[in-house]
Design an enzyme around this catalytic site. Structure first.
Site, PDB file in Angstrom:
ATOM      1  N   VAL A 171       0.857  -1.196   0.000  1.00 43.01           N
ATOM      2  CA  VAL A 171       0.000   0.000   0.000  1.00 43.01           C
ATOM      3  C   VAL A 171       0.883   1.232   0.000  1.00 43.01           C
ATOM      4  O   VAL A 171       1.890   1.287   0.705  1.00 43.01           O
ATOM      5  CB  VAL A 171      -0.939   0.010   1.232  1.00 43.01           C
ATOM      6  CG1 VAL A 171      -1.722   1.305   1.287  1.00 43.01           C
ATOM      7  CG2 VAL A 171      -1.893  -1.178   1.200  1.00 43.01           C
ATOM      8  N   LYS A 172       0.467   2.179  -0.812  1.00 43.37           N
ATOM      9  CA  LYS A 172       1.175   3.458  -0.842  1.00 43.37           C
ATOM     10  C   LYS A 172       0.288   4.512  -0.213  1.00 43.37           C
ATOM     11  O   LYS A 172      -0.888   4.644  -0.557  1.00 43.37           O
ATOM     12  CB  LYS A 172       1.475   3.815  -2.295  1.00 43.37           C
ATOM     13  CG  LYS A 172       1.991   5.227  -2.491  1.00 43.37           C
ATOM     14  CD  LYS A 172       2.410   5.420  -3.919  1.00 43.37           C
ATOM     15  CE  LYS A 172       2.640   6.856  -4.235  1.00 43.37           C
ATOM     16  NZ  LYS A 172       3.201   7.053  -5.568  1.00 43.37           N
ATOM     17  N   THR A 173       0.870   5.271   0.726  1.00 40.77           N
ATOM     18  CA  THR A 173       0.078   6.312   1.368  1.00 40.77           C
ATOM     19  C   THR A 173       0.948   7.518   1.672  1.00 40.77           C
ATOM     20  O   THR A 173       2.075   7.620   1.165  1.00 40.77           O
ATOM     21  CB  THR A 173      -0.640   5.751   2.626  1.00 40.77           C
ATOM     22  OG1 THR A 173      -1.631   6.662   3.042  1.00 40.77           O
ATOM     23  CG2 THR A 173       0.333   5.505   3.775  1.00 40.77           C
TER      24      THR A 173
END
Ligand code: 5RP
Length: 266
Positions: A171-173
Site C-alpha cells: 500500500v502506498k500512502t
C-alpha cells in the site's frame, strides 16, 4: 503466495535491507506534462540508476525508457481522468496480459476512499487483485487523497486497511502525525509518497520519520525530480532508506552531492 508473486515482490522490496526506493514518475497520467517530467526520458534516464523500481504508465515506459533497463517496473494501471475532472472516476487502463508483456514486477492502482467514486475504485482494486493472483503479479494500492479529505492517521489508516483487506500486496500512502498507527493497523507493507514539493530538509525528515515508524520505503516523485539537485536528492533519500542515515547525515550527503555537476529538470 505463489513463487512468482514472491519473486516479483522481492524485486520491489529489496531482500538485503527489506526496504525500497521506488521512483514515481507516473504523474502525467492525470497531470499531463508536470514540472520535472516535461522531458520524461531525460528525467528517468538520469535518476533510474539510483532507483530500486520505476513506477510509471505504459505509454511513458514504451516511449521513454530503454528496453535494456535492469530496474524493475511497477506499472500504473489506473486512470481515465484528468486534473480537470473528478479524479476519483478512475478505471483500469492496462490489461494484465500487457503488464506481463511489459515485464512488470507489479501493477499500481489508485483507490479514492471517501470520494464520489469510492466503490468503483475499490472494485477496480478487487478485480486487479484477482487477476494479480492468477498471474503472480503484485498489486500496489495507492491511497489517493481527494481534495476534501484530511491526511490524518484516521483517514489514511482507514484507506490503507481497506486496501489490505481487498488484497493489495503493498500500500502506498502519505506520511502523517501518528503514522505508526497507520502502519500497525495495515497488515501489508507500506510505502510513502512525498507529496507536493517541499524543502529538501523537510522531505528527508519525512523519509526518516516514515521509515522509523515502520514504512518499508518511499514511492517518491516530485520531491526528487523537482529538486534543483535531483540526483543528490535521490542519493540522500536512499541513504536513509537503505543505510540507516540520520537526517543530518543525509543532508550532509545531499550537500556533498550538490557539488557534482547535475541538471535541474524542466
Ligand atoms: C499519484 C501517484 C504519484 O506517483 C504519487 O503521488 C507519488 O509521487 P509524489 O512523491 O510526487 O507524491 O501515485 O497518484
Amino acid at each position: 503466495m505463489s513463487w512468482g508473486l514472491k519473486n516479483r515482490i522481492s524485486k520491489i522490496i529489496k531482500p538485503k535491507t527489506g526496504k525500497t526506493v521506488m521512483l514515481a514518475v507516473d504523474h502525467g497520467y492525470f497531470l499531463g506534462p508536470t514540472t520535472g517530467l516535461k522531458n520524461a526520458k531525460e528525467t528517468i534516464s538520469s535518476l533510474v540508476p539510483y532507483a530500486d523500481t520505476l513506477m510509471l504508465s505504459r505509454g511513458i515506459l514504451r516511449t521513454c525508457v530503454d528496453s535494456k533497463i535492469e530496474t524493475p517496473i511497477v506499472l500504473r494501471v489506473s486512470g481515465g481522468t484528468s486534473i480537470l475532472t473528478e479524479l476519483s472516476n478512475e478505471g483500469i487502463t492496462c490489461a494484465m496480459d500487457d503488464a506481463i508483456r511489459l515485464n512488470a514486477v507489479g501493477v499500481a492502482l489508485s483507490i479514492f476512499v471517501g470520494a464520489q467514486y469510492e466503490r468503483q475504485t475499490l472494485l477496480n482494486l478487487a478485480k486487479l487483485v484477482d487477476e494479480g493472483e492468477q498471474f503472480g503479479m503484485p498489486v500496489l494500492a495507492v491511497t489517493a487523497v481527494g481534495k476534501d479529505m484530511a491526511r490524518d492517521a484516521r483517514y489514511l489508516g482507514l484507506a490503507c486497511r481497506i486496501a489490505a483487506e481487498l488484497g493489495a500486496n503493498i500500500v502506498k500512502t502519505y506520511y502523517c502525525k501518528d503514522f505508526s498507527q497507520v502502519v500497525e493497523s495495515c497488515p501489508v507493507p507500506i510505502v510513502v509518497a512525498g507529496g507536493t514539493k517541499i524543502a529538501e530538509k523537510e522531505a528527508l525528515e519525512l523519509t526518516y520519520n516514515a521509515i522509523s515508524e515502520g514504512a518499508v520505503g518511499v514511492d517518491m516523485g516530485r520531491n526528487i525530480f523537482q529538486s534543483d539537485y535531483p540526483v543528490a536528492m535521490i542519493k540522500a533519500v536512499r541513504s536513509i532508506v537503505h543505510e540507516g542515515f540520520t537526517v543530518k547525515e543525509a543532508l550532509d550527503l545531499f550537500e556533498k552531492c550538490k557539488k557534482e555537476k547535475q541538471k535541474k529538470f524542466d
